[in-house]
Design an enzyme around this catalytic site. Structure first.
Site, PDB file in Angstrom:
ATOM      1  N   HIS A  86       4.461  -3.262  10.782  1.00 22.99           N
ATOM      2  CA  HIS A  86       4.683  -3.295   9.320  1.00 22.99           C
ATOM      3  C   HIS A  86       6.185  -3.333   9.023  1.00 22.99           C
ATOM      4  CE1 HIS A  86       3.774  -1.960   5.069  1.00 22.99           C
ATOM      5  NE2 HIS A  86       5.036  -1.575   5.182  1.00 22.99           N
ATOM      6  N   GLU A  87       6.929  -2.431   9.674  1.00 20.04           N
ATOM      7  CA  GLU A  87       8.370  -2.379   9.435  1.00 20.04           C
ATOM      8  C   GLU A  87       9.085  -3.606  10.001  1.00 20.04           C
ATOM      9  OE1 GLU A  87       9.761  -0.277   7.461  1.00 20.04           O
ATOM     10  OE2 GLU A  87       7.848   0.750   7.164  1.00 20.04           O
ATOM     11  N   HIS A  90       9.268  -6.290   7.454  1.00 17.07           N
ATOM     12  CA  HIS A  90      10.428  -6.173   6.571  1.00 17.07           C
ATOM     13  C   HIS A  90      11.704  -6.643   7.279  1.00 17.07           C
ATOM     14  CE1 HIS A  90       8.178  -4.041   3.559  1.00 17.07           C
ATOM     15  NE2 HIS A  90       7.942  -2.990   4.339  1.00 17.07           N
ATOM     16  N   ASP A 182       6.516  -0.301  -1.248  1.00 17.69           N
ATOM     17  CA  ASP A 182       6.912  -1.708  -1.193  1.00 17.69           C
ATOM     18  C   ASP A 182       6.582  -2.431  -2.496  1.00 17.69           C
ATOM     19  OD1 ASP A 182       7.787  -1.357   1.426  1.00 17.69           O
ATOM     20  OD2 ASP A 182       5.823  -1.833   2.265  1.00 17.69           O
TER      21      ASP A 182
END
Length: 398
Positions: A86-87, A90, A182
């Site tokens: 997930h990170e 980004h 987010d």
């Protein structure tokens, strides 16, 4: 003349690791040249999930104790992998738009990615923000397909189902429109594009985050009263709500401070210098300062040629008993000029703040003239804080 340690590149402060002040984050490796850090709170979560999930899967599938907890540990590893991916969503999207990534930190309630600057446009801000939930949504979809393909009530089926549920929940929860989620960053991007003011957009999205946190608390208490949520579930939601509320508050504070960056004027904040020769008794130097009509005068020490060599440390000076000050040389409570960072007089307010973040210190000499070697004053970091947060409680000056 000795060269001052000048801070001349302040647009993008460089630090070797994410902000870890007050949080014992430890480096655990690199992925795609991005440093990965783990907060000690993540170990607490890992142990808790291992026990809770291990007990549950052991009861559901009638597994022996060691195997149940081993499955729980494997599920924790899969969860950590999901958070990391997930990170990375980004981080890699930020890299795509030439935003540097300092690192990824995994902690109790997920993780966060630290970048070396803000997104340059609302479009980039929105894309970077939504990349993480998109990764979680894809992972949840893949795990759902695996769940449907496996026989019911098998070990693989149970693990895949939990991964599908957790990733889909993370994706849905993270797109809620409120900072620090987010979705809140995406909301900020939209408001930024609409009103052309990033700071006001940040503050509005943060207040939305606080509204979401309050709503989550109300719903959780309601479900608990209906006995649809356990006490453990309620405690977990309270922890999430506290984190959201605190994160939203930090965003509001940061937006208000950033809005005041133009008010940081080195020429106006520079404290004047009163120089005394080396060897001057501390008591005499303080007497001269008390008679100086200028406000907030800073004592400095010069050599026999009149060159500034040190700044008096006010805290160290106050620690000297009053009856000993006539016998203590001012040099002994001073800090060498070479050890004090220097700020060129022409820096903008934002550049000053970036420099203070990148080179933390209690005070800075302000320089001007040829090659920025002439000291024209001293900047105390507390004076900058007073400008950025005028309502904060002020500590009495020594």
């Amino acid at each position: 003349m000795r060269s001052l340690r000048s801070i001349d590149r302040v647009e993008q402060p460089s630090r070797p690791q994410p902000r870890t002040a007050g949080r014992p984050a430890r480096p655990v490796g690199h992925v795609l040249r991005i440093p990965i850090y783990m907060n000690s709170s993540m170990l607490l979560l890992a142990a808790l999930v291992t026990v809770v999930y291990g007990n549950w899967v052991r009861a559901e599938l009638d597994l022996p104790d060691p195997l149940g907890y081993l499955v729980g540990l494997g599920f924790v590893v899969c969860l950590l992998g999901s958070v990391l991916l997930h990170e990375l969503g980004h981080a890699l999207t930020a890299r795509r738009y030439r935003i540097g990534v300092r690192g990824i930190t995994l902690e109790l309630l997920g993780g966060w990615t630290e970048m070396d600057r803000d997104a340059p446009t609302p479009k980039v801000d929105a894309l970077v923000s939504l990349a993480g939930p998109l990764v979680s949504l894809v992972l949840g979809g893949l795990a759902t397909v695996v769940t449907l393909a496996l026989p019911d009530r098998t070990l693989g089926d149970q693990v895949a189902f939990q991964l599908a549920a957790s990733n889909l929940l993370v994706a849905i929860f993270n797109v809620l429109p409120g900072l620090p989620l987010d979705g809140g960053r995406a909301l900020r991007a939209g408001l930024w594009a609409l009103i052309k003011d990033r700071n006001r957009a940040t503050e509005a999205a943060a207040w939305s985050g606080r509204a979401i946190a309050f709503a989550c608390m109300v719903v959780a208490i309601w479900l608990y009263r209906l006995e649809l949520v356990t006490l453990f579930g309620l405690a977990f939601v309270i922890l999430v709500v506290f984190t959201l509320w605190q994160g939203a508050g930090q965003s509001i504070r940061l937006a208000r401070m950033t809005r005041r960056f133009p008010l940081v004027d080195l020429a106006a904040l520079a404290r004047p210098l009163l120089t005394v020769p080396a060897g001057t008794p501390l008591g005499e130097a303080q007497r001269r300062r008390s008679e100086d009509p200028r406000p907030n005068v800073v004592l400095a020490v010069t050599d026999s040629a009149g060159n500034l060599t040190a700044l008096v440390d006010p805290v160290a000076a106050e620690r000297v008993p009053v009856d000993r000050r006539p016998w203590v040389a001012v040099d002994t409570v001073s800090r060498s000029r070479d050890a004090v960072p220097a700020l060129p007089l022409g820096l903008s307010g934002e550049q000053v703040v970036r420099a203070l973040q990148a080179h933390p210190a209690g005070q800075y000499v302000i320089t001007a003239g040829e090659e920025d070697q002439d000291v024209v004053g001293v900047l105390r970091v507390g004076d900058v804080a007073d400008v950025l947060e005028p309502r904060r409680p002020r500590r009495p000056a020594p």
